[in-house]
Design a protein around this motif. Structure first.
Motif, PDB file in Angstrom:
ATOM      1  N   HIS A  12       0.836  -1.192   0.000  1.00  0.00           N
ATOM      2  CA  HIS A  12       0.000   0.000   0.000  1.00  0.00           C
ATOM      3  C   HIS A  12       0.885   1.262   0.000  1.00  0.00           C
ATOM      4  N   GLY A  13       0.249   2.388   0.215  1.00  0.00           N
ATOM      5  CA  GLY A  13       0.937   3.662   0.366  1.00  0.00           C
ATOM      6  C   GLY A  13       0.069   4.554   1.225  1.00  0.00           C
ATOM      7  N   GLY A  14       0.511   5.767   1.452  1.00  0.00           N
ATOM      8  CA  GLY A  14      -0.284   6.686   2.260  1.00  0.00           C
ATOM      9  C   GLY A  14      -1.672   6.914   1.692  1.00  0.00           C
ATOM     10  N   TRP A  15      -1.836   6.664   0.390  1.00  0.00           N
ATOM     11  CA  TRP A  15      -3.134   6.824  -0.272  1.00  0.00           C
ATOM     12  C   TRP A  15      -4.239   5.994   0.364  1.00  0.00           C
ATOM     13  N   CYS A  16      -3.903   4.880   0.998  1.00  0.00           N
ATOM     14  CA  CYS A  16      -4.946   3.987   1.527  1.00  0.00           C
ATOM     15  C   CYS A  16      -5.715   4.627   2.679  1.00  0.00           C
ATOM     16  N   PRO A  34       2.165   9.197   5.568  1.00  0.00           N
ATOM     17  CA  PRO A  34       3.230   9.129   4.563  1.00  0.00           C
ATOM     18  C   PRO A  34       3.302   7.759   3.899  1.00  0.00           C
ATOM     19  N   SER A  35       3.859   7.742   2.713  1.00  0.00           N
ATOM     20  CA  SER A  35       4.191   6.476   2.054  1.00  0.00           C
ATOM     21  C   SER A  35       5.599   6.065   2.458  1.00  0.00           C
ATOM     22  N   LEU A  36       5.767   4.798   2.746  1.00  0.00           N
ATOM     23  CA  LEU A  36       7.080   4.278   3.108  1.00  0.00           C
ATOM     24  C   LEU A  36       7.956   4.148   1.867  1.00  0.00           C
ATOM     25  N   THR A  37       9.256   4.205   2.062  1.00  0.00           N
ATOM     26  CA  THR A  37      10.207   4.144   0.953  1.00  0.00           C
ATOM     27  C   THR A  37       9.971   2.905   0.078  1.00  0.00           C
ATOM     28  N   GLY A  38       9.883   3.137  -1.231  1.00  0.00           N
ATOM     29  CA  GLY A  38       9.716   2.047  -2.186  1.00  0.00           C
ATOM     30  C   GLY A  38       8.284   1.665  -2.451  1.00  0.00           C
ATOM     31  N   LEU A  39       7.327   2.388  -1.835  1.00  0.00           N
ATOM     32  CA  LEU A  39       5.913   2.038  -1.968  1.00  0.00           C
ATOM     33  C   LEU A  39       5.088   3.276  -2.307  1.00  0.00           C
ATOM     34  N   GLY A  40       3.910   3.045  -2.872  1.00  0.00           N
ATOM     35  CA  GLY A  40       3.020   4.153  -3.172  1.00  0.00           C
ATOM     36  C   GLY A  40       3.699   5.205  -4.031  1.00  0.00           C
ATOM     37  N   ASP A  41       3.536   6.469  -3.640  1.00  0.00           N
ATOM     38  CA  ASP A  41       4.134   7.560  -4.408  1.00  0.00           C
ATOM     39  C   ASP A  41       5.653   7.624  -4.259  1.00  0.00           C
ATOM     40  N   ARG A  42       6.215   6.710  -3.486  1.00  0.00           N
ATOM     41  CA  ARG A  42       7.674   6.632  -3.344  1.00  0.00           C
ATOM     42  C   ARG A  42       8.192   5.296  -3.888  1.00  0.00           C
ATOM     43  N   SER A  43       7.407   4.678  -4.757  1.00  0.00           N
ATOM     44  CA  SER A  43       7.803   3.382  -5.311  1.00  0.00           C
ATOM     45  C   SER A  43       9.041   3.495  -6.190  1.00  0.00           C
ATOM     46  N   HIS A  44       9.303   4.690  -6.706  1.00  0.00           N
ATOM     47  CA  HIS A  44      10.488   4.883  -7.553  1.00  0.00           C
ATOM     48  C   HIS A  44      11.786   4.805  -6.752  1.00  0.00           C
ATOM     49  N   ARG A 160      -3.277   1.600  -7.582  1.00  0.00           N
ATOM     50  CA  ARG A 160      -2.285   2.195  -6.679  1.00  0.00           C
ATOM     51  C   ARG A 160      -1.413   1.189  -5.927  1.00  0.00           C
ATOM     52  N   LEU A 161      -1.837  -0.063  -5.852  1.00  0.00           N
ATOM     53  CA  LEU A 161      -1.028  -1.070  -5.170  1.00  0.00           C
ATOM     54  C   LEU A 161       0.311  -1.249  -5.890  1.00  0.00           C
ATOM     55  N   THR A 162       1.361  -1.493  -5.110  1.00  0.00           N
ATOM     56  CA  THR A 162       2.698  -1.699  -5.672  1.00  0.00           C
ATOM     57  C   THR A 162       3.326  -2.931  -5.025  1.00  0.00           C
ATOM     58  N   PRO A 163       4.233  -3.604  -5.717  1.00  0.00           N
ATOM     59  CA  PRO A 163       4.902  -4.746  -5.084  1.00  0.00           C
ATOM     60  C   PRO A 163       5.762  -4.302  -3.905  1.00  0.00           C
ATOM     61  N   GLN A 164       5.986  -5.220  -2.994  1.00  0.00           N
ATOM     62  CA  GLN A 164       6.663  -4.935  -1.723  1.00  0.00           C
ATOM     63  C   GLN A 164       8.019  -5.637  -1.679  1.00  0.00           C
ATOM     64  N   PRO A 165       9.078  -4.931  -1.256  1.00  0.00           N
ATOM     65  CA  PRO A 165      10.364  -5.618  -1.058  1.00  0.00           C
ATOM     66  C   PRO A 165      10.247  -6.730  -0.006  1.00  0.00           C
ATOM     67  N   TRP A 166      10.643  -7.925  -0.378  1.00  0.00           N
ATOM     68  CA  TRP A 166      10.574  -9.066   0.537  1.00  0.00           C
ATOM     69  C   TRP A 166      11.406  -8.842   1.788  1.00  0.00           C
ATOM     70  N   LYS A 167      12.487  -8.114   1.659  1.00  0.00           N
ATOM     71  CA  LYS A 167      13.376  -7.856   2.792  1.00  0.00           C
ATOM     72  C   LYS A 167      12.630  -7.238   3.974  1.00  0.00           C
ATOM     73  N   CYS A 168      11.602  -6.447   3.704  1.00  0.00           N
ATOM     74  CA  CYS A 168      10.815  -5.827   4.782  1.00  0.00           C
ATOM     75  C   CYS A 168      10.134  -6.886   5.644  1.00  0.00           C
ATOM     76  N   PHE A 169       9.724  -7.973   5.007  1.00  0.00           N
ATOM     77  CA  PHE A 169       9.006  -9.029   5.720  1.00  0.00           C
ATOM     78  C   PHE A 169       9.946 -10.003   6.424  1.00  0.00           C
ATOM     79  N   SER A 170      11.141 -10.154   5.903  1.00  0.00           N
ATOM     80  CA  SER A 170      12.079 -11.128   6.483  1.00  0.00           C
ATOM     81  C   SER A 170      13.022 -10.514   7.521  1.00  0.00           C
ATOM     82  N   ASP A 171      13.151  -9.194   7.521  1.00  0.00           N
ATOM     83  CA  ASP A 171      14.011  -8.526   8.509  1.00  0.00           C
ATOM     84  C   ASP A 171      13.476  -8.733   9.916  1.00  0.00           C
ATOM     85  N   LYS A 172      14.383  -8.960  10.847  1.00  0.00           N
ATOM     86  CA  LYS A 172      14.011  -9.089  12.256  1.00  0.00           C
ATOM     87  C   LYS A 172      13.912  -7.701  12.908  1.00  0.00           C
TER      88      LYS A 172
END
Length: 300
Positions: A12-16, A34-44, A160-172
């Motif tokens: 998602h992004g801040g748009w939700c 806000p949109s988190l880095t790499g997602l939504g309006d910050r997907s670039h 508006r949905l964007t793919p998510q970096p897997w690292k976000c889910f696997s990071d401790k």
């Protein structure tokens, strides 16, 4: 005035929060979504380095650079990982934590640890683009999986949905002081279907908070039930001793002031007619009455 900082979940992004934020603002509160880095309006900005710590830093920086304090910090889904890390990093800026059908992590845990079945499903469609492992690729079923059934909402989401970096889910998640973080008052909003899927320790955690709500709606509750979510957040803010903005629009206040002036003038005439009060006491009573009327009619 309460400051709400709303953190979105995976893909998602801040748009939700575009349905929820205006409701809170209309009640006199400030909202940051806000949109988190790499997602939504910050997907670039997506890169191989984007992970959970990146997103924690995103929100810590929002709090610091906007000098936000006494914040109601809410996170949806994966956002529960993020807000927990933020509360650990800057506990002095957070008044309440709110978990919106969210992950409820402890030190050393990842989202993979918290929701293994969901994460296994997400990883089944992992693709590597520019050396970034990405999951949650949007498709026609994405909205339904999030519990959004309205056709217009689903179309709006899919664009508006964007793919998510897997690292976000696997990071401790690494907390500096879990005990201190756990002492920050929290509220949990559970969606009925999600709560039913939680088992054992995860189900127990979903009931451990000063305020626990349950709502029978889709996982993306800020889209499917924005007014209900707003009511819950406002109740949480009220319990924290935080209120909305005192003054409303300038025109409205001007109208109230003119009405107050007419009331006060009438009050003076009544005091004169009584004639039993001393001039000084009459003046004091008149001023006190005017201040009272002005306050009651301009406080929201």
């Amino acid at each position: 005035m309460t400051v709400f900082v709303l953190v979105h979940g995976g893909g998602h992004g801040g748009w939700c929060y575009d349905k929820l934020s205006p409701i809170l603002r209309s009640r006199g509160h400030d909202v940051f979504a806000p949109s988190l880095t790499g997602l939504g309006d910050r997907s670039h900005l997506v890169s191989p380095d984007v992970g959970l710590d990146t997103h924690i830093a995103d929100i810590v920086n929002i709090l610091f650079f906007h000098d936000l304090r006494d914040v109601i910090l809410a996170g949806h889904s994966y956002g529960g990982m993020v807000i927990t890390g933020v509360a650990d990093a800057v506990p002095e800026r957070v008044r309440r934590l709110v978990y919106l059908d969210a992950s409820l992590p402890r030190d050393g845990e990842s989202l993979v640890d918290n929701a293994p079945d969901m994460m296994a499903f997400a990883r089944s469609d992992l693709r590597v683009v520019d050396e970034v492992e990405l999951v949650l690729w949007p498709n026609e079923d994405s909205a339904v999986r999030q519990g959004v059934t309205d056709a217009r909402d689903a179309e709006w989401m899919l664009a508006r949905l964007t793919p998510q970096p897997w690292k976000c889910f696997s990071d401790k998640l690494r907390l500096r002081d879990q005990d201190r973080t756990s002492r920050i008052p929290r509220a949990i909003v559970n969606c009925t279907a999600t709560l039913a899927r939680r088992q054992g320790e995860q189900r127990s955690r979903a009931q451990q908070a000063e305020h626990v709500f349950e709502i029978d709606t889709g996982h993306d509750l800020m889209i499917t039930e924005p007014h209900a979510v707003a009511d819950m957040l406002l109740e949480i803010a009220k319990a924290a001793g935080l209120r909305g903005r005192i003054l409303r629009s300038e025109n409205e206040i001007g109208g109230k002031s003119r009405k107050c002036g007419r009331i006060c003038a009438s009050r003076v005439e009544r005091l004169k007619a009584v004639g039993s009060l001393s001039p000084m006491f009459s003046l004091w009573a008149h001023v006190r009455f005017c201040v009272s009327v002005a306050f009651k009619q301009t406080v929201r």
